[in-house]
Design an enzyme around this catalytic site. Structure first.
Site, short mmCIF file in Angstrom:
data_model
loop_
_atom_site.label_atom_id
_atom_site.label_comp_id
_atom_site.label_asym_id
_atom_site.label_seq_id
_atom_site.Cartn_x
_atom_site.Cartn_y
_atom_site.Cartn_z
N PHE A 170 7.96 23.72 31.16
CA PHE A 170 8.39 24.89 30.11
C PHE A 170 7.15 25.92 29.97
CE2 PHE A 170 11.53 21.93 29.24
CZ PHE A 170 12.77 22.56 28.80
N ARG A 171 6.25 25.58 30.12
CA ARG A 171 5.08 26.56 29.68
C ARG A 171 3.83 26.78 30.70
NH1 ARG A 171 6.80 23.37 25.34
NH2 ARG A 171 6.94 24.51 23.46
N THR B 156 7.13 17.05 36.42
CA THR B 156 7.07 17.98 37.39
C THR B 156 6.84 17.36 38.64
OG1 THR B 156 4.56 18.34 36.92
CG2 THR B 156 6.25 19.95 35.85
N SER C 206 -0.76 19.44 28.50
CA SER C 206 -1.93 20.26 28.34
C SER C 206 -2.51 20.27 26.77
CB SER C 206 -1.13 21.66 28.38
OG SER C 206 -0.01 21.77 27.44
N CYS D 223 36.32 16.21 14.43
CA CYS D 223 36.00 17.22 13.49
C CYS D 223 36.00 18.83 13.86
CB CYS D 223 35.02 17.16 12.47
SG CYS D 223 33.51 17.30 13.25
N HIS E 188 10.38 14.66 21.86
CA HIS E 188 11.32 15.80 21.81
C HIS E 188 12.73 15.44 22.12
CE1 HIS E 188 7.51 18.44 22.97
NE2 HIS E 188 7.65 17.89 21.67
N CYS F 134 27.38 15.34 16.96
CA CYS F 134 28.19 16.37 16.30
C CYS F 134 27.26 17.04 15.16
CB CYS F 134 29.65 16.01 15.89
SG CYS F 134 30.36 17.17 14.88
N ALA G 253 4.69 17.19 30.45
CA ALA G 253 5.40 17.96 31.52
C ALA G 253 4.94 17.45 32.89
CB ALA G 253 5.47 19.38 31.35
N ASN H 288 -4.95 15.36 33.99
CA ASN H 288 -4.27 16.65 33.97
C ASN H 288 -4.96 17.59 34.97
OD1 ASN H 288 -2.07 17.84 32.44
ND2 ASN H 288 -3.48 19.48 31.89
#
Length: 272
Positions: free
Chosen positions: A47-48, A40, A207, A168, A132, A140, A36, A231
């Site tokens: 998210f964390r 950023t 992380s 469908c 991810h 669908c 992430a 990091n």
């Protein structure tokens, strides 16, 4: 202080950065694992993190989970619309261009990313393994018909919430790994193969606490690869890495790019 480690508040970091460049110059099969922190710096919320992480909003976390999609797809897409603006306006950063240039020079074999924004591809990287998934595609859930992001976006703009398959009438789900989903087996297999064959794993902005992605450094290390971690915060693998740098990724990428004669700009844009 342990050799090879730098205190987060100790400038300059030139010694550690110079040694990173030396390792990168010697390596022939580099794999990058990006988290992430890479996104950023492009203005996309993570998210964390403890400050501002999207998962700090419990209601949002539930809405964007796999069961949230199944039980309340309209609310799921309403939450998606809250997150779209920074994804749509984000541009690749120096770190994205650095990795694309490494690949162009034949030094980097793969980018394994935990991000869903597609910025690595926009910067020019070709072999990108998206653990991810990506928000740029959808399908669908009933007939598996594939949709582009633009097609789903058009449905949303026509107030079709949740968007449904034109074949469908099944629900359309973005090709992203939601909370509660399993990682795509093909992507995980490719990532595992890549780290087991690399001689240097460059970990940027992760992380290293989300499994199974967080197990990739162990696999690389056991296969004989060196680890370099960049990091802002410490990670569980810092003690197993050759070099650890706690610094902004933009500064790291600019230093390495300058030392290795790289233009960290879109193709056709001259260096500043």
């Amino acid at each position: 202080m342990t050799p090879g480690r730098e205190h987060p508040m100790t400038p300059p970091r030139n010694d550690a950065l110079n040694r990173v460049v030396e390792h990168l110059e010697r390596a022939t099969r580099v794999v990058a694992l990006t988290g992430a922190g890479v996104s950023t710096e492009a203005g996309i919320p993570d998210f964390r993190s403890s400050e501002g992480g999207l998962w700090n909003d419990l209601h949002l976390m539930v809405s964007l989970s796999s069961w949230g999609f199944r039980l309340a797809p309209g609310r799921f897409y309403a939450s998606i619309l809250r997150l779209l603006p920074p994804l749509l306006t984000a541009q690749p950063t120096r770190t994205h261009y650095l990795l694309a240039e490494f690949e162009r020079r034949g030094k980097l074999t793969a980018v394994i990313t935990q991000n869903i924004d597609g910025l690595h591809q926009r910067a020019g990287s070709r072999n990108v393994i998206e653990l991810h998934g990506t928000y740029r595609r959808a399908h669908c859930v009933d007939c598996q018909h594939a949709y582009t992001f633009e097609e789903v976006q058009n449905k949303i703009q026509r107030q079709e919430l949740p968007p449904r398959c034109h074949r469908c009438r099944g629900l359309i789900k973005p090709d992203v790994v939601l909370f509660g989903d399993l990682l795509p087996s093909e992507a995980l297999a490719r990532a595992t193969e890549a780290v087991q064959q690399c001689d240097l794993l460059l970990i940027l902005g992760s992380s290293l606490v989300v499994y199974p992605a967080a197990d990739l450094p162990r696999q690389a290390r056991e296969a004989g690869a060196r680890l370099i971690i960049v990091n802002l915060e410490p990670t569980p693998y810092d003690h197993r890495a050759e070099i650890v740098i706690h610094a902004p990724l933009g500064e790291f990428s600019q230093f390495v790019g300058d030392r290795m004669g790289m233009n960290l700009q879109p193709l056709g844009v001259p260096p500043q």
